[in-house]
Design a protein around this motif. Structure first.
Motif, PDB file in Angstrom:
ATOM      1  N   ALA A  87       0.833  -1.206   0.000  1.00 31.01           N
ATOM      2  CA  ALA A  87       0.000   0.000   0.000  1.00 31.01           C
ATOM      3  C   ALA A  87       0.866   1.254   0.000  1.00 31.01           C
ATOM      4  CB  ALA A  87      -0.924  -0.013   1.216  1.00 31.01           C
ATOM      5  N   ALA A  88       1.938   1.225   0.806  1.00 29.90           N
ATOM      6  CA  ALA A  88       2.838   2.378   0.859  1.00 29.90           C
ATOM      7  C   ALA A  88       3.509   2.594  -0.487  1.00 29.90           C
ATOM      8  CB  ALA A  88       3.891   2.170   1.949  1.00 29.90           C
ATOM      9  N   SER A  89       3.895   1.478  -1.143  1.00 30.10           N
ATOM     10  CA  SER A  89       4.532   1.586  -2.445  1.00 30.10           C
ATOM     11  C   SER A  89       3.566   2.153  -3.480  1.00 30.10           C
ATOM     12  CB  SER A  89       5.030   0.203  -2.885  1.00 30.10           C
ATOM     13  OG  SER A  89       5.614   0.260  -4.169  1.00 30.10           O
ATOM     14  N   ALA A  90       2.304   1.667  -3.442  1.00 28.67           N
ATOM     15  CA  ALA A  90       1.294   2.176  -4.376  1.00 28.67           C
ATOM     16  C   ALA A  90       1.031   3.654  -4.134  1.00 28.67           C
ATOM     17  CB  ALA A  90       0.006   1.365  -4.236  1.00 28.67           C
ATOM     18  N   SER A  91       0.979   4.037  -2.850  1.00 31.19           N
ATOM     19  CA  SER A  91       0.757   5.438  -2.506  1.00 31.19           C
ATOM     20  C   SER A  91       1.915   6.307  -3.004  1.00 31.19           C
ATOM     21  CB  SER A  91       0.604   5.585  -0.993  1.00 31.19           C
ATOM     22  OG  SER A  91       0.417   6.944  -0.635  1.00 31.19           O
ATOM     23  N   ALA A  92       3.135   5.799  -2.862  1.00 25.79           N
ATOM     24  CA  ALA A  92       4.300   6.555  -3.320  1.00 25.79           C
ATOM     25  C   ALA A  92       4.280   6.708  -4.835  1.00 25.79           C
ATOM     26  CB  ALA A  92       5.581   5.846  -2.877  1.00 25.79           C
ATOM     27  N   ARG A  93       3.896   5.612  -5.533  1.00 22.90           N
ATOM     28  CA  ARG A  93       3.821   5.691  -7.002  1.00 22.90           C
ATOM     29  C   ARG A  93       2.759   6.689  -7.442  1.00 22.90           C
ATOM     30  NH1 ARG A  93       4.322   0.039  -6.588  1.00 22.90           N
ATOM     31  NH2 ARG A  93       2.093  -0.231  -6.957  1.00 22.90           N
ATOM     32  N   ARG A  97       3.260  10.002  -9.618  1.00 19.70           N
ATOM     33  CA  ARG A  97       2.500  10.239 -10.851  1.00 19.70           C
ATOM     34  C   ARG A  97       1.867  11.631 -10.837  1.00 19.70           C
ATOM     35  NH1 ARG A  97      -2.550  10.082 -12.962  1.00 19.70           N
ATOM     36  NH2 ARG A  97      -3.460   9.848 -10.900  1.00 19.70           N
ATOM     37  N   LYS A  98       1.244  11.987  -9.699  1.00 23.03           N
ATOM     38  CA  LYS A  98       0.618  13.306  -9.587  1.00 23.03           C
ATOM     39  C   LYS A  98       1.661  14.416  -9.679  1.00 23.03           C
ATOM     40  CE  LYS A  98      -3.447  11.898  -6.918  1.00 23.03           C
ATOM     41  NZ  LYS A  98      -4.180  12.038  -5.636  1.00 23.03           N
ATOM     42  N   ALA A  99       2.802  14.184  -9.048  1.00 20.00           N
ATOM     43  CA  ALA A  99       3.862  15.182  -9.116  1.00 20.00           C
ATOM     44  C   ALA A  99       4.345  15.359 -10.551  1.00 20.00           C
ATOM     45  CB  ALA A  99       5.021  14.774  -8.213  1.00 20.00           C
ATOM     46  N   SER A 100       4.455  14.238 -11.285  1.00 21.14           N
ATOM     47  CA  SER A 100       4.883  14.291 -12.680  1.00 21.14           C
ATOM     48  C   SER A 100       3.869  15.043 -13.533  1.00 21.14           C
ATOM     49  CB  SER A 100       5.084  12.870 -13.216  1.00 21.14           C
ATOM     50  OG  SER A 100       5.428  12.896 -14.590  1.00 21.14           O
ATOM     51  N   ILE A 101       2.573  14.756 -13.302  1.00 18.92           N
ATOM     52  CA  ILE A 101       1.519  15.456 -14.041  1.00 18.92           C
ATOM     53  C   ILE A 101       1.538  16.938 -13.726  1.00 18.92           C
ATOM     54  CG2 ILE A 101      -0.985  15.725 -14.280  1.00 18.92           C
ATOM     55  CD1 ILE A 101      -1.222  12.711 -13.872  1.00 18.92           C
ATOM     56  N   GLY A 102       1.689  17.252 -12.429  1.00 20.60           N
ATOM     57  CA  GLY A 102       1.740  18.651 -12.022  1.00 20.60           C
ATOM     58  C   GLY A 102       2.910  19.378 -12.667  1.00 20.60           C
TER      59      GLY A 102
END
Length: 213
Positions: A87-93, A97-102
């Motif tokens: 779950a932590a890994s998925a949350s980090a990914r 992803r959001k940071a990359s989009i931003g």
């Protein structure tokens, strides 16, 4: 030899053999009865010891119940740890992803602003950009518009768009830039433009510039 005497001796031997056989059979039967008899009754039920001997535990295999429970708890804890790690890994990914989009949106916004700095008037692509306001009830009162950018040319093209937000007096209180790159002929994109201003006073969006490059 007297035939009668010989016949008599033969009969005696035969009777002796029969008697001996009877004795042997009787002895065997008595032994069997003794081995099955409990000594308590005549029911013929199997004999049981009044004080059973404890089994030899040295030959047992496996774990004691406490060890089994401990192992089960360890397995459960390991599964929980794995699930938590996943779950932590998925949350980090997702955060990456959001940071990359931003970061990509900010890069595109900055490029659109740079393009429009040198544009006089409304630009060359106002006819290729439409704007529709979103209901304030759906946006928490925050001014939000949907742009529709369509490449109406026969070549790939990129677009830079400027949207201004005006207060009730007509003053521009906020300017947003939107960039869309490498649209194929006939291709369309619909980015959202969301004001960063508070819901009050109510602002009016305006499509100010649109440049194709």
């Amino acid at each position: 030899m007297n035939p009668t005497s010989a016949r008599t001796r033969k009969q005696v031997r035969t009777r002796a053999v029969s008697a001996a056989a009877a004795v042997v059979l009787t002895a065997l039967g008595a032994t069997a009865l003794v081995s099955c008899d409990t000594g308590n009754d005549d029911t013929g039920a199997p004999a049981f010891s009044e004080r059973p001997t404890a089994p030899d535990a040295s030959g047992f295999t496996g774990e004691l119940p406490s060890s089994v429970a401990s192992s089960a708890a360890a397995v459960v804890e390991s599964a929980r740890a794995s699930a938590s790690s996943a779950a932590a890994s998925a949350s980090a990914r997702e955060a990456e992803r959001k940071a990359s989009i931003g970061a990509e949106i900010e890069r595109s916004r900055q490029q659109a602003e740079d393009v429009l700095k040198g544009v006089q008037g409304q630009g060359n692509a106002m006819g290729e950009v439409g704007m529709t306001g979103k209901p304030r009830a759906d946006t928490g009162g925050v001014p939000t518009v949907l742009l529709t950018i369509t490449n109406k040319t026969d070549e790939d093209a990129s677009y830079a768009v400027q949207v201004d937000f005006l207060d009730p007096s007509g003053k521009v209180v906020e300017t947003q830039y939107v960039g869309v790159e490498d649209l194929e002929p006939g291709e369309r994109e619909q980015p959202l433009v969301i004001s960063r201003q508070p819901p009050e006073p109510v602002l009016t969006p305006r499509l100010t510039k649109a440049q194709r490059y």
